[in-house]
Design a protein around this motif. Structure first.
Motif, PDB file in Angstrom:
ATOM      1  N   UNK A  19       1.003  -1.174  -0.101  1.00 43.45           N
ATOM      2  CA  UNK A  19       0.038   0.047   0.105  1.00 43.45           C
ATOM      3  C   UNK A  19       1.066   1.112  -0.038  1.00 43.45           C
ATOM      4  N   UNK A  20       0.736   2.074  -0.932  1.00 45.24           N
ATOM      5  CA  UNK A  20       1.592   3.360  -1.022  1.00 45.24           C
ATOM      6  C   UNK A  20       0.482   4.402  -0.718  1.00 45.24           C
ATOM      7  N   UNK A  21       0.856   5.165   0.365  1.00 37.54           N
ATOM      8  CA  UNK A  21       0.103   5.987   0.927  1.00 37.54           C
ATOM      9  C   UNK A  21       0.663   7.318   0.946  1.00 37.54           C
ATOM     10  N   UNK A  22       0.158   8.573   0.752  1.00 37.43           N
ATOM     11  CA  UNK A  22       0.658   9.836   0.982  1.00 37.43           C
ATOM     12  C   UNK A  22      -0.195  10.584   2.008  1.00 37.43           C
ATOM     13  N   UNK A  23       0.326  11.015   3.202  1.00 40.95           N
ATOM     14  CA  UNK A  23      -0.512  11.519   4.475  1.00 40.95           C
ATOM     15  C   UNK A  23      -0.174  13.060   4.488  1.00 40.95           C
ATOM     16  N   UNK A  24      -1.388  13.823   4.691  1.00 40.95           N
ATOM     17  CA  UNK A  24      -1.040  15.199   4.910  1.00 40.95           C
ATOM     18  C   UNK A  24       0.092  15.412   6.071  1.00 40.95           C
ATOM     19  N   UNK A  25       0.943  16.238   5.491  1.00 34.39           N
ATOM     20  CA  UNK A  25       2.052  16.441   6.290  1.00 34.39           C
ATOM     21  C   UNK A  25       1.471  16.977   8.044  1.00 34.39           C
ATOM     22  N   UNK A  26       0.485  17.629   8.073  1.00 37.32           N
ATOM     23  CA  UNK A  26       0.166  17.972   9.455  1.00 37.32           C
ATOM     24  C   UNK A  26      -0.187  16.912  10.271  1.00 37.32           C
ATOM     25  N   UNK A  27      -0.862  15.848   9.598  1.00 36.14           N
ATOM     26  CA  UNK A  27      -1.296  14.585  10.223  1.00 36.14           C
ATOM     27  C   UNK A  27      -0.490  13.710  10.315  1.00 36.14           C
ATOM     28  N   UNK A  28       1.000  13.561   9.978  1.00 39.82           N
ATOM     29  CA  UNK A  28       1.787  12.352  10.329  1.00 39.82           C
ATOM     30  C   UNK A  28       1.597  11.716  11.626  1.00 39.82           C
ATOM     31  N   UNK A  29       1.730  12.277  12.753  1.00 40.78           N
ATOM     32  CA  UNK A  29       2.020  11.866  13.839  1.00 40.78           C
ATOM     33  C   UNK A  29       0.676  11.198  14.199  1.00 40.78           C
ATOM     34  N   UNK A  30      -0.704  11.726  14.155  1.00 43.49           N
ATOM     35  CA  UNK A  30      -1.783  11.107  14.496  1.00 43.49           C
ATOM     36  C   UNK A  30      -1.851   9.903  13.553  1.00 43.49           C
ATOM     37  N   UNK A  31      -1.590  10.247  12.310  1.00 46.44           N
ATOM     38  CA  UNK A  31      -1.831   9.027  11.481  1.00 46.44           C
ATOM     39  C   UNK A  31      -0.934   7.722  11.910  1.00 46.44           C
ATOM     40  N   UNK A  32       0.315   8.050  12.218  1.00 44.64           N
ATOM     41  CA  UNK A  32       1.266   7.021  12.672  1.00 44.64           C
ATOM     42  C   UNK A  32       0.639   6.216  13.997  1.00 44.64           C
ATOM     43  N   UNK A  41     -11.900   4.780   9.272  1.00 43.38           N
ATOM     44  CA  UNK A  41     -12.772   5.872   9.438  1.00 43.38           C
ATOM     45  C   UNK A  41     -11.730   7.353  10.090  1.00 43.38           C
ATOM     46  N   UNK A  42     -10.988   6.623  11.009  1.00 45.14           N
ATOM     47  CA  UNK A  42     -10.226   7.936  11.604  1.00 45.14           C
ATOM     48  C   UNK A  42      -9.053   8.544  10.667  1.00 45.14           C
ATOM     49  N   UNK A  43      -8.690   7.758   9.623  1.00 42.85           N
ATOM     50  CA  UNK A  43      -7.651   8.296   8.896  1.00 42.85           C
ATOM     51  C   UNK A  43      -8.100   8.796   7.524  1.00 42.85           C
ATOM     52  N   UNK A  44      -9.488   8.576   7.413  1.00 45.68           N
ATOM     53  CA  UNK A  44      -9.742   9.055   6.039  1.00 45.68           C
ATOM     54  C   UNK A  44      -9.425  10.435   5.458  1.00 45.68           C
ATOM     55  N   UNK A  45      -9.418  11.336   6.329  1.00 43.52           N
ATOM     56  CA  UNK A  45      -9.261  12.867   6.144  1.00 43.52           C
ATOM     57  C   UNK A  45      -7.699  13.141   6.217  1.00 43.52           C
ATOM     58  N   UNK A  46      -6.913  12.068   6.865  1.00 44.21           N
ATOM     59  CA  UNK A  46      -5.447  12.215   6.859  1.00 44.21           C
ATOM     60  C   UNK A  46      -4.669  11.965   5.452  1.00 44.21           C
ATOM     61  N   UNK A  47      -5.431  10.859   4.835  1.00 40.25           N
ATOM     62  CA  UNK A  47      -4.646  10.305   3.614  1.00 40.25           C
ATOM     63  C   UNK A  47      -5.078  11.154   2.332  1.00 40.25           C
ATOM     64  N   UNK A  48      -4.012  11.429   1.744  1.00 44.35           N
ATOM     65  CA  UNK A  48      -4.022  12.469   0.410  1.00 44.35           C
ATOM     66  C   UNK A  48      -4.168  11.202  -0.641  1.00 44.35           C
TER      67      UNK A  48
END
Length: 102
Positions: A9-22, A80-87
């Motif tokens: 899975x190749x994901x791009x995460x919004x930079x401001x959301x990296x820590x909560x995403x991880x 659900x919780x990462x939907x808005x974090x993943x570009x």
């Protein structure tokens, strides 16, 4: 390796959301590996110079195990919780040539 489902899975995460995403990703991976016999391996890595670029190597026992994984409460919570974090998300099915771990 016949029957196993292997993908990246190749994901791009919004930079401001990296820590909560991880944090959410770590929680999901731990629950999946600990509680699902059909989840054989989940490894997540990020590029050093571009930490928003995350790659997850996924190995499932078979298609049935993969489909069961998609219905688990911990995976549904993660989605659900990462939907808005993943570009962006790209799933790449793989043909394993040689896989080993120690």
């Amino acid at each position: 390796m016949s029957g196993k489902i292997v993908r990246i899975a190749e994901l791009e995460i919004h930079p401001a959301q990296i820590d909560p995403y991880r944090a959410l990703l770590a929680e999901e991976i731990e629950a999946s590996v600990d509680n699902e016999p059909g989840v054989l391996m989940l490894h997540a890595v990020a590029e050093k110079e571009r930490p928003e670029q995350v790659r997850i190597l996924e190995v499932y026992a078979d298609q049935k195990a993969y489909e069961a994984h998609l219905r688990t409460p911990h995976f549904l919570k993660y989605k659900e919780h990462t939907a808005d974090m993943v570009k962006s998300l790209r799933l790449i099915d793989l043909d394993p040539v040689m896989m080993r771990a120690k």
